[in-house]
Design a protein around this motif. Sequence first.
Motif, short mmCIF file in Angstrom:
data_model
loop_
_atom_site.label_atom_id
_atom_site.label_comp_id
_atom_site.label_asym_id
_atom_site.label_seq_id
_atom_site.Cartn_x
_atom_site.Cartn_y
_atom_site.Cartn_z
N LEU B 18 20.12 11.10 -0.80
CA LEU B 18 21.13 11.13 0.28
C LEU B 18 20.67 12.01 1.45
CD1 LEU B 18 24.56 11.25 -1.56
CD2 LEU B 18 23.71 9.48 -0.02
N ILE B 19 19.87 13.05 1.15
CA ILE B 19 19.38 13.90 2.22
C ILE B 19 18.60 13.05 3.23
CG2 ILE B 19 17.72 15.74 2.77
CD1 ILE B 19 18.51 17.06 0.13
N GLY B 20 17.85 12.09 2.70
CA GLY B 20 17.07 11.23 3.58
C GLY B 20 17.94 10.24 4.34
N ARG B 27 24.57 15.71 6.13
CA ARG B 27 23.40 16.12 5.34
C ARG B 27 23.61 17.55 4.82
NH1 ARG B 27 17.93 15.76 8.39
NH2 ARG B 27 18.00 13.59 7.74
N THR B 28 24.13 18.44 5.66
CA THR B 28 24.38 19.81 5.21
C THR B 28 25.34 19.81 4.03
OG1 THR B 28 24.14 20.45 7.50
CG2 THR B 28 25.02 22.10 6.01
N ALA B 29 26.38 18.96 4.14
CA ALA B 29 27.36 18.89 3.05
C ALA B 29 26.68 18.41 1.77
CB ALA B 29 28.49 17.94 3.44
N VAL B 30 25.81 17.40 1.90
CA VAL B 30 25.08 16.89 0.73
C VAL B 30 24.23 18.00 0.12
CG1 VAL B 30 23.23 15.34 -0.01
CG2 VAL B 30 25.05 14.49 1.48
N ALA B 87 16.84 27.25 3.22
CA ALA B 87 15.91 26.41 3.98
C ALA B 87 16.57 25.44 4.94
CB ALA B 87 15.04 25.63 2.99
N PHE B 88 17.89 25.18 4.81
CA PHE B 88 18.42 23.96 5.45
C PHE B 88 18.34 23.95 6.97
CE2 PHE B 88 22.72 24.47 7.30
CZ PHE B 88 22.98 25.78 6.96
N TRP B 93 13.65 17.71 6.85
CA TRP B 93 14.51 17.05 5.86
C TRP B 93 13.71 16.55 4.68
CZ3 TRP B 93 13.87 12.09 4.28
CH2 TRP B 93 13.12 11.24 5.10
N TYR B 94 12.47 16.09 4.93
CA TYR B 94 11.72 15.53 3.80
C TYR B 94 11.24 16.62 2.85
CZ TYR B 94 8.20 16.11 7.51
OH TYR B 94 7.45 16.60 8.55
#
Lengths: 94, 562
Positions: B18-20, B27-30, B87-88, B93-94
């Motif tokens: 899902l991050i991808g 994405r932050t929530a994921v 890290a976020f 993202w990868y």
Amino acid sequence: MSDRESSVDCPRAAGPDNHWLTRPGTIRLLWIVSSVILALTVLAQFAIKIKGYFVVDGWLGFGAVFGFLCCAAMVLVAKVLGVALKRPEDYYDD
Amino acid sequence: MIDGVIPPAFVLLAGAALIGLTRGHVRTAVLFAAPLAALWAVWQIPDGVVVTAQFLGYEIQPVEGSPVRRLFATIFSLMAATGGLYAFRQAKWYELAAGYAYAASAVGVSFAGDLITLFLYWELMAIFSTVVVWCGGTPEARAAGIRYAIMHLLGGVILKVGIEGVVVHTGSVEVQPLLAANFDTWMILIGILINAAAPPVSAWLADAYPSSSPTGSVFLSAFTTKSAVLALILLFPGEPVLIWVGLYMIFYGIIYALLENDARRILAYSIVNQVGFMVVAVGIGTELAINGAAAHAFAHIVYKALLFMSAGVVIYRTGMTRCSDLGGLFRTMPLTMVCGVIGALAISSFPLTSGFTTKTLISVAAEQQGLATVYFLLAAASAGVFLHAGIKFPWFVFFQKDSGLRPKDAPWNMGAAMVFFAFLCIFLGVYPQPLWALLPYPMEYSAYEPGKVLFYLQLLLFSGLAFFLFLPLMKRTLTISLDMDWFWRVVLFRLGNAVLNLGVALREAMEATVERVQQGPGARLVQLLDSSGALGRTWQIGTTALWIAVLLTVYVFLYYID
């Protein structure tokens, strides 16, 4: 990430600073305080018994002497091995 | 069958995917939800086999619960969550997706009830950790990543050979205690030890981890070696050879860290050192020792990640990683310095930190078994850890000389992650009972007997004295240190080159011979076969018919004289 020329723009000091922690007086004080603490940890053995699991580790100041000598030995072994093992940083580059 | 149990590894893998697929706040929530959901799933796994499936004709058990498995899965998930926080905002993202998938594979290994599942997650771990190394983005990271992948794929093959042998010879795919008594089990043991950075291949760790990004090394520090420790606990508890393997790792880590100039490589060597303590504990193999290995793995992941976080902030802010370039950063990075010092004290097993409460379990286990040599070597090693990591790392990075660098302190998310792990280091040092409750065996253990505390204080403080007295001998040099990998990076490389050159020489000699033949007898042959040559040119039909008639006559003649 070992580039000498880094891409990060890090701020630098404008001139030499005189932070209190780096002043000779502070450092001398730190040595004195540390020495007292070191002595106290050995002297405390008169009040607190260290259980010797293998006889010698219960002797007065065994931990202190053992710790110091082991570290001295490790530093010296590393120093000697370093002569044989150390290479310039670009050794593997070609 | 899956009876309402969600495999925790799948939760984290789904998060990685899902991050991808997501962007921005989603994405932050994921990033935050996935490891916490995985943590929840970990605690839904009861003891025993909970998921079974058929795979290639074998009954496999992808999820099996037990206290020690849950303990490792818990810290792996917690690590993913805190690493994500750290890290976020800075990592690509990868890299985050690969880091989460890597964590998921480690969680998968934790719950693997059979050797096939274990192997599959083991390989996934190798793949995703290689991606994390590559995310370093530099040419060194690419090269180190390839070396790292070769080493781990080789380890995977060795593990696979062992697993197949065990499955063929015993008919059982179960993860259960084995003895390194035959070829199959030795292959499994060697395959696992490669991931634990045991000799002679310890070099892969200090080669690969420090070339990753500042955030990547935080993920890398946690999973591969500790999942190998768990595999050892599950498969080889009480295997005597592990005591000596572990002791070698302990002193290897100390000596190489003492020689090293790169801040993150110092920390990498000290991973080998700390994993050595756990390997020794698994080798001792008593209930107390296994508790010690598990507890120390838990505490180690926290303080080692904390140390890599503090080094990561320094690299992120200054772009520098050599001790000889750094120094004096305490002025402008107080938070990073304090967190780094707390991590350094914890790794040195200083009283009131998590390292003290967990590492002393291993020493006590050695003492209870009457292993005097092991006991004193572990004590010497504790002094050595304080020397190479406990003081050396913070001293050269944050104090020593004034490098003139005045970087900003950590960004808020990196700072928050560091504060959380620093808190855990002290919390588990002061109040280890919650960790004790997670351990595989019940135990009565009081970490803070006054005599023991005093012994360790003497040991550590006088090690500190030795550090400052011998400081002139530890002047940083712009060097690297040769390791066993020299044999494959240089000797094997040159041997390969020599074989290649021999091949080239042989080919040239052959080509010359061919040319000579072509110009001499070859040329005449070509003439004969050419379109104008006697055999090559087109013949008239009459000539052909005549030849056929002659051949038939000869055939008939031969047939009759027979």
